[in-house]
Design a protein around this motif. Structure first.
Motif, short mmCIF file in Angstrom:
data_model
loop_
_atom_site.label_atom_id
_atom_site.label_comp_id
_atom_site.label_asym_id
_atom_site.label_seq_id
_atom_site.Cartn_x
_atom_site.Cartn_y
_atom_site.Cartn_z
N VAL A 1 -11.43 -48.21 -76.45
CA VAL A 1 -11.59 -48.03 -75.02
C VAL A 1 -11.19 -46.60 -74.70
O VAL A 1 -10.10 -46.17 -75.06
CB VAL A 1 -10.69 -49.01 -74.23
CG1 VAL A 1 -10.83 -48.78 -72.74
CG2 VAL A 1 -10.97 -50.45 -74.59
N VAL A 58 -12.13 -57.88 -74.47
CA VAL A 58 -12.63 -56.79 -73.62
C VAL A 58 -13.48 -57.29 -72.47
O VAL A 58 -13.62 -56.61 -71.46
CB VAL A 58 -13.37 -55.69 -74.42
CG1 VAL A 58 -12.47 -55.06 -75.46
CG2 VAL A 58 -14.64 -56.21 -75.06
N PRO A 76 -14.71 -47.58 -67.76
CA PRO A 76 -14.24 -47.27 -69.11
C PRO A 76 -15.40 -47.31 -70.10
O PRO A 76 -16.38 -48.03 -69.90
CB PRO A 76 -13.24 -48.38 -69.40
CG PRO A 76 -13.66 -49.51 -68.52
CD PRO A 76 -14.27 -48.88 -67.30
N ILE A 78 -16.19 -48.70 -73.38
CA ILE A 78 -15.67 -49.70 -74.31
C ILE A 78 -16.66 -49.86 -75.44
O ILE A 78 -17.83 -50.15 -75.21
CB ILE A 78 -15.43 -51.04 -73.60
CG1 ILE A 78 -14.40 -50.87 -72.49
CG2 ILE A 78 -14.99 -52.11 -74.61
CD1 ILE A 78 -14.17 -52.11 -71.65
#
Length: 89
Positions: A1, A58, A76, A78
């Motif tokens: 991340v 996640v 973000p 990821i």
């Protein structure tokens, strides 16, 4: 991340408080790095026994809510990766 945060110290407090959820979600280990020139630019690595466990973590609502509360700025980045080799040299 990988993501930006408003303030690393604030983010870190929230991140550390999330340890129980990480463990309950099957996260076996983690590491945090910050950009050398910007401590509010963070990379967090989370390790799980399998990809499905990591994806569930996640994708969890709890993680998304924790990131907002911790001051994550923007979306973000990821990425779910699978380790193929480890070397200690």
């Amino acid at each position: 991340v990988q993501h930006e945060v408003e303030d690393y110290a604030t983010w870190r407090t929230h991140y550390d408080a999330f340890e129980t959820f990480r463990q309950e979600s099957g996260i076996l280990g983690h590491a945090v790095s910050v950009h050398a020139d910007n401590p509010n630019s963070i990379v967090a690595y989370h390790q799980a026994a399998d990809v499905e466990t990591l994806r569930a973590f996640v994708d969890s609502t709890e993680l998304k809510e924790a990131m907002v509360a911790a001051g994550v700025v923007g979306e973000p980045d990821i990425r779910v990766i699978e380790m193929v080799q480890v070397s200690e040299h």
